[in-house]
Every structure is written in structure tokens, then in C-alpha cells.
Write a protein that holds these residues in place. Structure first.
Motif, PDB file in Angstrom:
ATOM      1  N   HIS A   1      28.554  29.992  39.803  1.00  0.00           N
ATOM      2  CA  HIS A   1      27.959  31.259  39.195  1.00  0.00           C
ATOM      3  C   HIS A   1      28.884  31.938  37.986  1.00  0.00           C
ATOM      4  CE1 HIS A   1      25.845  31.810  43.472  1.00  0.00           C
ATOM      5  NE2 HIS A   1      25.466  31.136  42.807  1.00  0.00           N
ATOM      6  N   LYS A   2      29.880  31.565  37.817  1.00  0.00           N
ATOM      7  CA  LYS A   2      30.815  32.162  36.787  1.00  0.00           C
ATOM      8  C   LYS A   2      31.415  31.178  36.071  1.00  0.00           C
ATOM      9  CE  LYS A   2      31.576  36.658  38.462  1.00  0.00           C
ATOM     10  NZ  LYS A   2      32.845  37.753  38.995  1.00  0.00           N
ATOM     11  N   VAL A   3      31.246  30.978  34.642  1.00  0.00           N
ATOM     12  CA  VAL A   3      32.267  30.163  33.929  1.00  0.00           C
ATOM     13  C   VAL A   3      32.866  31.241  32.717  1.00  0.00           C
ATOM     14  CG1 VAL A   3      31.977  28.327  32.395  1.00  0.00           C
ATOM     15  CG2 VAL A   3      30.878  28.425  34.073  1.00  0.00           C
ATOM     16  N   LEU A   4      34.456  31.069  32.722  1.00  0.00           N
ATOM     17  CA  LEU A   4      34.861  31.780  31.737  1.00  0.00           C
ATOM     18  C   LEU A   4      35.100  30.976  30.532  1.00  0.00           C
ATOM     19  CD1 LEU A   4      36.748  34.309  31.113  1.00  0.00           C
ATOM     20  CD2 LEU A   4      38.833  32.699  31.930  1.00  0.00           C
TER      21      LEU A   4
ATOM     22  N   ASP B   1      40.973  39.869  20.051  1.00  0.00           N
ATOM     23  CA  ASP B   1      40.909  41.076  20.636  1.00  0.00           C
ATOM     24  C   ASP B   1      41.827  41.151  21.779  1.00  0.00           C
ATOM     25  OD1 ASP B   1      38.870  41.629  18.637  1.00  0.00           O
ATOM     26  OD2 ASP B   1      37.191  41.523  20.063  1.00  0.00           O
ATOM     27  N   ILE B   2      41.664  40.265  22.701  1.00  0.00           N
ATOM     28  CA  ILE B   2      42.704  40.316  23.917  1.00  0.00           C
ATOM     29  C   ILE B   2      44.297  40.375  23.325  1.00  0.00           C
ATOM     30  CG2 ILE B   2      43.503  39.427  26.174  1.00  0.00           C
ATOM     31  CD1 ILE B   2      40.459  38.658  26.570  1.00  0.00           C
ATOM     32  N   TRP B   3      44.360  39.342  22.340  1.00  0.00           N
ATOM     33  CA  TRP B   3      45.952  39.171  21.966  1.00  0.00           C
ATOM     34  C   TRP B   3      46.328  40.594  21.286  1.00  0.00           C
ATOM     35  CZ3 TRP B   3      49.239  35.614  23.284  1.00  0.00           C
ATOM     36  CH2 TRP B   3      50.422  35.279  22.363  1.00  0.00           C
ATOM     37  N   ASP B   4      45.580  41.204  20.563  1.00  0.00           N
ATOM     38  CA  ASP B   4      45.829  42.347  20.023  1.00  0.00           C
ATOM     39  C   ASP B   4      46.158  43.475  20.845  1.00  0.00           C
ATOM     40  OD1 ASP B   4      45.644  40.994  17.390  1.00  0.00           O
ATOM     41  OD2 ASP B   4      43.660  41.926  16.883  1.00  0.00           O
ATOM     42  N   THR B   5      45.580  43.324  22.260  1.00  0.00           N
ATOM     43  CA  THR B   5      46.086  44.295  23.128  1.00  0.00           C
ATOM     44  C   THR B   5      47.397  44.335  23.731  1.00  0.00           C
ATOM     45  OG1 THR B   5      44.874  43.540  25.078  1.00  0.00           O
ATOM     46  CG2 THR B   5      43.689  44.839  23.548  1.00  0.00           C
TER      47      THR B   5
ATOM     48  N   LEU C   1      45.633  28.955  28.758  1.00  0.00           N
ATOM     49  CA  LEU C   1      45.672  29.903  27.797  1.00  0.00           C
ATOM     50  C   LEU C   1      44.756  30.995  28.146  1.00  0.00           C
ATOM     51  CD1 LEU C   1      46.867  31.527  25.558  1.00  0.00           C
ATOM     52  CD2 LEU C   1      45.588  29.982  24.148  1.00  0.00           C
ATOM     53  N   LEU C   2      43.231  30.353  28.332  1.00  0.00           N
ATOM     54  CA  LEU C   2      42.205  31.158  28.542  1.00  0.00           C
ATOM     55  C   LEU C   2      42.418  32.160  29.900  1.00  0.00           C
ATOM     56  CD1 LEU C   2      39.562  31.650  26.753  1.00  0.00           C
ATOM     57  CD2 LEU C   2      38.441  30.010  28.258  1.00  0.00           C
ATOM     58  N   TYR C   3      43.009  31.423  30.892  1.00  0.00           N
ATOM     59  CA  TYR C   3      42.928  32.096  32.259  1.00  0.00           C
ATOM     60  C   TYR C   3      43.941  33.237  31.934  1.00  0.00           C
ATOM     61  CZ  TYR C   3      44.308  33.112  36.855  1.00  0.00           C
ATOM     62  OH  TYR C   3      44.688  33.808  38.029  1.00  0.00           O
ATOM     63  N   ILE C   4      45.194  32.964  31.207  1.00  0.00           N
ATOM     64  CA  ILE C   4      46.217  33.935  31.303  1.00  0.00           C
ATOM     65  C   ILE C   4      45.983  35.028  30.383  1.00  0.00           C
ATOM     66  CG2 ILE C   4      48.543  34.102  30.178  1.00  0.00           C
ATOM     67  CD1 ILE C   4      49.435  31.440  31.152  1.00  0.00           C
ATOM     68  N   LEU C   5      45.004  34.933  29.441  1.00  0.00           N
ATOM     69  CA  LEU C   5      44.753  36.029  28.796  1.00  0.00           C
ATOM     70  C   LEU C   5      43.528  36.735  29.504  1.00  0.00           C
ATOM     71  CD1 LEU C   5      43.998  34.390  25.238  1.00  0.00           C
ATOM     72  CD2 LEU C   5      45.737  35.837  26.018  1.00  0.00           C
ATOM     73  N   PHE C   6      42.768  36.072  30.186  1.00  0.00           N
ATOM     74  CA  PHE C   6      41.723  36.860  31.341  1.00  0.00           C
ATOM     75  C   PHE C   6      42.544  37.604  32.445  1.00  0.00           C
ATOM     76  CE2 PHE C   6      39.019  36.542  35.062  1.00  0.00           C
ATOM     77  CZ  PHE C   6      37.947  37.425  34.569  1.00  0.00           C
ATOM     78  N   GLU C   7      43.358  37.027  33.083  1.00  0.00           N
ATOM     79  CA  GLU C   7      44.097  37.378  34.365  1.00  0.00           C
ATOM     80  C   GLU C   7      45.307  38.379  34.041  1.00  0.00           C
ATOM     81  OE1 GLU C   7      44.937  39.183  37.518  1.00  0.00           O
ATOM     82  OE2 GLU C   7      43.025  37.740  37.430  1.00  0.00           O
TER      83      GLU C   7
ATOM     84  N   ALA D   1      28.248  32.681  31.994  1.00  0.00           N
ATOM     85  CA  ALA D   1      29.250  33.014  31.216  1.00  0.00           C
ATOM     86  C   ALA D   1      29.972  34.099  31.165  1.00  0.00           C
ATOM     87  CB  ALA D   1      28.852  32.826  29.731  1.00  0.00           C
ATOM     88  N   VAL D   2      31.383  34.408  31.173  1.00  0.00           N
ATOM     89  CA  VAL D   2      32.140  35.462  31.100  1.00  0.00           C
ATOM     90  C   VAL D   2      32.776  35.285  29.898  1.00  0.00           C
ATOM     91  CG1 VAL D   2      33.926  37.051  32.124  1.00  0.00           C
ATOM     92  CG2 VAL D   2      32.276  35.862  33.670  1.00  0.00           C
ATOM     93  N   CYS D   3      32.444  35.864  28.808  1.00  0.00           N
ATOM     94  CA  CYS D   3      33.165  35.613  27.349  1.00  0.00           C
ATOM     95  C   CYS D   3      34.244  36.629  27.140  1.00  0.00           C
ATOM     96  CB  CYS D   3      32.056  35.579  26.398  1.00  0.00           C
ATOM     97  SG  CYS D   3      30.957  34.172  26.634  1.00  0.00           S
ATOM     98  N   ILE D   4      35.286  35.911  26.474  1.00  0.00           N
ATOM     99  CA  ILE D   4      36.420  36.933  26.199  1.00  0.00           C
ATOM    100  C   ILE D   4      36.732  36.521  24.678  1.00  0.00           C
ATOM    101  CG2 ILE D   4      37.299  37.158  28.514  1.00  0.00           C
ATOM    102  CD1 ILE D   4      39.699  35.225  27.544  1.00  0.00           C
TER     103      ILE D   4
END
Length: 282
Positions: A147-150, A172-176, A16-22, A165-168
Motif C-alpha cells: 500500500h505504500k512505496v517511498l 528540500d529535506i537536506w536543506d532542513t 539514504l532515502l529511508y534515513i532522510l524520511f525517518e 507513492a509517498v514522495c520526498i
């Protein structure tokens, strides 16, 4: 230059986290350990993926052996093929069998459980090496080579993650997202807005899966939660089983609403405002 995204599956939460990010998640190549992990949505939409363990005869030791041998041969052919692709970005957990050959400075670790970044577990993961997870590096993104952690950023970030950390923000993303985009994502997890709204309550219990992990306890899965639920209104708590749990909550807690397996709690929280979240250490 075109880059192929590769996602190594571990949990539905990480997916889920990946799908929201990508945004172009449907173009990603996915890797699963077994067929049961593949969402039916991927089959319907012909999303490309690899499965390590194929279905084979379980009742014959000889057929089982040759089935496993075929899996291993397919796996190493897969590793060779994927390594030959230079323009790729790899995402997922860094301690699964499938992802280990691809762990390097370009690997983008995806959080697969909030508890992994609580103070006690952060201390534990600093000690893990060759013994424990079968890796010769620190897992969950704590190793220097990562070097990166979502991350969802639900808790205060450990100092070890300060520069990684790359924080989402999930809400907020869901609302977009458009209605169509939301329905697609819900379909991946075999649920819908209507079903999620059925889990409406003031109380939700997030269970653990201690018995299957052989954690020593004088209590079992049933007695543990009977004791906990006595502290709340009878039948008013929604029970969210641990993703790895095979315990039959519907049978032993018939007065309670039980969440269908496979639905991440974070999706439930988007459609319900729970006042009390009950857990042991989730």
C-alpha cells in the motif's frame, strides 16, 4: 504505543532515502545480508542490526557447509523472533531473501533504483511472478498487497503507483537538516562535504554493471566506456561506478576522477551542479 522500525537493506540509495524520511533512523533495527554492507557508523554508534551471512571458512567445503547451515538456523530464529514482535513497521525492498517473510499490507517498500520505475521496467515488473525474483507476487511495490512505496519522485510516477507513492524531495529535506545531522548522514556513507565537493565537474558518468549480470554484449566494461567517453572532454568526466561493479576504473581510466564506492549519486548531486549526466539506462 511504541512501534519498532525495521529496515531491510538492499542498496545505499534506499538506505539514504529511508534515513532522510525517518527522523529517528538511529533507533531503527537494520537487516543486512552480509557484514560488508554494515556501515562503520552503525558500529561506532551501536545501532542495532542483524546480519544473515556471517564470516566463515571458505577454503574447506565441510566448514563452508556447516557455516551456511548455521546461517540458515540463525536466519529462521531471527524470522521467528521478528514475527513475534507485533508493533513494528517494516521498510525496504520487497524481493530480498530477508524481507520476503514479512511482506504484507503494512510493509513500506523503499525505492532502490530510479530505473525500476521507467516505462519499460514497469511493464516488466507487471509480469514477474514466481519465476524471476523467486516471489509469488509483483516486486518493487507493484503488488496489490503493498500500500505504500517511498519514492524520490525524480520521474513521472507510473499510474500503478498513483495511490501508493509517498514522495520526498531530497534537496528540500537536506536543506532542513542541521550541520550535525548532515555530517551524521554523510558519515553513514563514509564520506564528507569536502570529499563530495572534490567530485565537482560539468560531466558525470553513471556506469552500469552489465558484465556481472551476464547481459549479452559484444562490448565489455572497458570498451563500452572508452567509446562513450570519446564524446566528452578528455579527463573532465567524473566516473561514478555502479554500486555492484568490481571493475577497476582507476586502473583503466587513470586520467579521470573516480568516485569512491558506496557513495549514492544523490549525495553527490547535493554538493555539485552537474550540467551533463551520462548513462546508458540508470
Amino acid at each position: 504505543v511504541f512501534f519498532m522500525n525495521v529496515f531491510f537493506y538492499r542498496t545505499n540509495w534506499a538506505l539514504l532515502l529511508y534515513i532522510l524520511f525517518e527522523t529517528e533512523w538511529e533507533k531503527t533495527f537494520y537487516c543486512f545480508e552480509n557484514e560488508s554492507q554494515v556501515p562503520s557508523y552503525f558500529l561506532k554508534k551501536d545501532i542495532h542490526y542483524f546480519v544473515f551471512k556471517q564470516s566463515y571458512e571458505q577454503n574447506s567445503k565441510i566448514k563452508w557447509f556447516f557455516g551456511r547451515l548455521k546461517d540458515e538456523i540463525r536466519y529462521w530464529k531471527f524470522v521467528k523472533w521478528l514475527r513475534s514482535i507485533k508493533n513494528k513497521h517494516c521498510f525496504g525492498d520487497d524481493d530480498s531473501l530477508l524481507s520476503k517473510p514479512f511482506i504484507d499490507s503494512d510493509f513500506f517498500v523503499v525505492e532502490d533504483g530510479l530505473a525500476n520505475y521507467t516505462p519499460k521496467n514497469v511493464e516488466w515488473f507487471q509480469k514477474i511472478g514466481l519465476i524471476g525474483h523467486g516471489c509469488n507476487y509483483k516486486v518493487m511495490g507493484f503488488d496489490a498487497k503493498i500500500h505504500k512505496v517511498l519514492m524520490s519522485g525524480a520521474f513521472n510516477l507510473p499510474k500503478e503507483m498513483a495511490n501508493k507513492a509517498v514522495c520526498i524531495n531530497i534537496k528540500d529535506i537536506w536543506d532542513t537538516k542541521t550541520i550535525d545531522e548532515k555530517e551524521k548522514i554523510l558519515d553513514v556513507f563514509n564520506t564528507s562535504k569536502q570529499e563530495l565537493e572534490e567530485y565537482r565537474s560539468d560531466y558525470v558518468l553513471l556506469t552500469q554493471n552489465y558484465d556481472s549480470y551476464n547481459i549479452e554484449s559484444k562490448e565489455n566494461e572497458y570498451s563500452r566506456y572508452v567509446k562513450i567517453l570519446k564524446n566528452y572532454p578528455d579527463g573532465k568526466v567524473v566516473i561514478k561506478p555502479h554500486p555492484s561493479s568490481s571493475f577497476d576504473y582507476k586502473k583503466f581510466f587513470p586520467n579521470y576522477k573516480i568516485v569512491k564506492q558506496g557513495i549514492p549519486f544523490e549525495l553527490m548531486a547535493l554538493y555539485n551542479k552537474y550540467k551533463v549526466i551520462i548513462s546508458i539506462n540508470s
